[in-house]
Scaffold this motif. Sequence first.
Motif, PDB file in Angstrom:
ATOM      1  N   PHE A   1      10.712  14.830  -5.331  1.00 57.54           N
ATOM      2  CA  PHE A   1      10.046  13.585  -4.970  1.00 57.54           C
ATOM      3  C   PHE A   1      10.790  12.706  -3.959  1.00 57.54           C
ATOM      4  O   PHE A   1      10.189  11.775  -3.419  1.00 57.54           O
ATOM      5  N   LEU A   2      12.068  12.962  -3.722  1.00 57.64           N
ATOM      6  CA  LEU A   2      12.864  12.041  -2.915  1.00 57.64           C
ATOM      7  C   LEU A   2      13.423  12.738  -1.677  1.00 57.64           C
ATOM      8  O   LEU A   2      12.855  13.700  -1.195  1.00 57.64           O
TER       9      LEU A   2
ATOM     10  N   GLY B   1       2.390  14.142  -9.210  1.00 63.27           N
ATOM     11  CA  GLY B   1       3.343  15.242  -9.287  1.00 63.27           C
ATOM     12  C   GLY B   1       3.865  15.460 -10.694  1.00 63.27           C
ATOM     13  O   GLY B   1       4.025  16.601 -11.146  1.00 63.27           O
ATOM     14  N   LEU B   2       4.132  14.368 -11.395  1.00 63.43           N
ATOM     15  CA  LEU B   2       4.621  14.483 -12.770  1.00 63.43           C
ATOM     16  C   LEU B   2       3.612  15.193 -13.664  1.00 63.43           C
ATOM     17  O   LEU B   2       3.990  15.934 -14.571  1.00 63.43           O
ATOM     18  N   VAL B   3       2.336  14.972 -13.398  1.00 57.67           N
ATOM     19  CA  VAL B   3       1.297  15.637 -14.185  1.00 57.67           C
ATOM     20  C   VAL B   3       1.096  17.077 -13.706  1.00 57.67           C
ATOM     21  O   VAL B   3       1.135  18.027 -14.492  1.00 57.67           O
ATOM     22  N   ALA B   4       0.910  17.256 -12.407  1.00 57.33           N
ATOM     23  CA  ALA B   4       0.539  18.573 -11.874  1.00 57.33           C
ATOM     24  C   ALA B   4       1.671  19.589 -11.985  1.00 57.33           C
ATOM     25  O   ALA B   4       1.443  20.748 -12.371  1.00 57.33           O
ATOM     26  N   TYR B   5       2.895  19.168 -11.648  1.00 57.39           N
ATOM     27  CA  TYR B   5       3.990  20.124 -11.608  1.00 57.39           C
ATOM     28  C   TYR B   5       4.454  20.557 -12.994  1.00 57.39           C
ATOM     29  O   TYR B   5       5.281  21.456 -13.117  1.00 57.39           O
ATOM     30  N   ARG B   6       3.909  19.931 -14.017  1.00 57.54           N
ATOM     31  CA  ARG B   6       4.186  20.417 -15.371  1.00 57.54           C
ATOM     32  C   ARG B   6       3.649  21.833 -15.542  1.00 57.54           C
ATOM     33  O   ARG B   6       4.205  22.629 -16.297  1.00 57.54           O
TER      34      ARG B   6
ATOM     35  N   TYR C   1       0.837  -1.205   0.000  1.00 56.50           N
ATOM     36  CA  TYR C   1       0.000   0.000   0.000  1.00 56.50           C
ATOM     37  C   TYR C   1       0.872   1.256   0.000  1.00 56.50           C
ATOM     38  O   TYR C   1       0.568   2.240  -0.690  1.00 56.50           O
ATOM     39  N   ALA C   2       1.930   1.231   0.804  1.00 55.13           N
ATOM     40  CA  ALA C   2       2.821   2.391   0.870  1.00 55.13           C
ATOM     41  C   ALA C   2       3.499   2.636  -0.473  1.00 55.13           C
ATOM     42  O   ALA C   2       3.603   3.787  -0.933  1.00 55.13           O
ATOM     43  N   CYS C   3       3.944   1.566  -1.119  1.00 52.53           N
ATOM     44  CA  CYS C   3       4.583   1.703  -2.436  1.00 52.53           C
ATOM     45  C   CYS C   3       3.599   2.220  -3.476  1.00 52.53           C
ATOM     46  O   CYS C   3       3.938   3.074  -4.300  1.00 52.53           O
ATOM     47  N   ALA C   4       2.357   1.714  -3.411  1.00 53.10           N
ATOM     48  CA  ALA C   4       1.339   2.173  -4.345  1.00 53.10           C
ATOM     49  C   ALA C   4       1.025   3.648  -4.128  1.00 53.10           C
ATOM     50  O   ALA C   4       0.880   4.422  -5.085  1.00 53.10           O
ATOM     51  N   GLY C   5       0.937   4.060  -2.867  1.00 46.80           N
ATOM     52  CA  GLY C   5       0.687   5.463  -2.558  1.00 46.80           C
ATOM     53  C   GLY C   5       1.810   6.355  -3.036  1.00 46.80           C
ATOM     54  O   GLY C   5       1.568   7.454  -3.563  1.00 46.80           O
ATOM     55  N   LEU C   6       3.043   5.880  -2.867  1.00 46.61           N
ATOM     56  CA  LEU C   6       4.191   6.657  -3.325  1.00 46.61           C
ATOM     57  C   LEU C   6       4.187   6.799  -4.833  1.00 46.61           C
ATOM     58  O   LEU C   6       4.450   7.888  -5.369  1.00 46.61           O
ATOM     59  N   CYS C   7       3.867   5.719  -5.529  1.00 47.24           N
ATOM     60  CA  CYS C   7       3.810   5.777  -6.996  1.00 47.24           C
ATOM     61  C   CYS C   7       2.719   6.725  -7.470  1.00 47.24           C
ATOM     62  O   CYS C   7       2.908   7.479  -8.438  1.00 47.24           O
ATOM     63  N   LEU C   8       1.581   6.736  -6.783  1.00 51.47           N
ATOM     64  CA  LEU C   8       0.498   7.654  -7.136  1.00 51.47           C
ATOM     65  C   LEU C   8       0.918   9.099  -6.892  1.00 51.47           C
ATOM     66  O   LEU C   8       0.588  10.000  -7.679  1.00 51.47           O
ATOM     67  N   PHE C   9       1.650   9.333  -5.800  1.00 49.77           N
ATOM     68  CA  PHE C   9       2.161  10.675  -5.506  1.00 49.77           C
ATOM     69  C   PHE C   9       3.104  11.132  -6.608  1.00 49.77           C
ATOM     70  O   PHE C   9       3.004  12.263  -7.093  1.00 49.77           O
ATOM     71  N   TRP C  10       4.003  10.240  -7.030  1.00 48.27           N
ATOM     72  CA  TRP C  10       4.931  10.600  -8.104  1.00 48.27           C
ATOM     73  C   TRP C  10       4.178  10.866  -9.408  1.00 48.27           C
ATOM     74  O   TRP C  10       4.475  11.839 -10.101  1.00 48.27           O
ATOM     75  N   LEU C  11       3.223  10.005  -9.734  1.00 49.11           N
ATOM     76  CA  LEU C  11       2.475  10.184 -10.970  1.00 49.11           C
ATOM     77  C   LEU C  11       1.693  11.492 -10.947  1.00 49.11           C
ATOM     78  O   LEU C  11       1.687  12.247 -11.932  1.00 49.11           O
TER      79      LEU C  11
END
Length: 224
Positions: free
Chosen positions: A113-114, A23-28, A11-21
């Motif tokens: 992100f890191l 961010g990649l969209v929004a921070y554009r 769940y934590a890994c999935a949440g982190l991946c969703l956060f990255w995804l």
Amino acid sequence: MFQKLLRLVLYACAGLCLFWLGGLVAYRWIDPPATPLMGLRALEGESIRYRPVALSRIAQPLQLAVVAAEDARFCLHSGIDLGAVREAIEDYQESGRLRGASTITMQLARNLFLWPGGGFLRKGLELPLALAIDALWPKRRILELYLNIAEWGPGVFGAEAAARLHFDRAAADLAPNQAARLAVVLPSPLRWSPSRPSEYIQRRAATIQGRSSQLAFEQTGCFN
């Protein structure tokens, strides 16, 4: 018990991946409200100074100086400078010391992100994030966001906050020598000061000014 722990990790890994995804969209298009490093500095008791501005409001001498100092092949690679990575691996095999081979895009991925610090795990995560950023964002946005979240002193983030703190002027009004000094201290902003430069910083800044002039002549306009 093991299955429950494994489920929590997944769940934590999935949440982190969703956060990255996300961010990649929004921070554009939008600026991040904060970064992990800002949060860490706040926990350390620092007052956070963060004033993101458009790239057009950051003096071109600073744009060129940062590229010249941090990633001269910024306009040529796809987020990762493979030649620099190969050289760093060869040096590590020979000396046992891992030296930096980070591009501006890789540093942006880490800052957004890191977490700060070294290690193979963080470096391994930087690489795919940098490739994704370069594929999804134009170079202009990458440089703009990098200049807006880079640390330039304890709790000081971004070119606008740094210019006002160190030189009492807006980022748009920086002189070339001031821009070069800001670029030079990026590797160690908590130890070096652009407004109180040592002899080393002054010599290095003069070198960066020269490289910036050459870069202005050679660069392809990828971030103009």
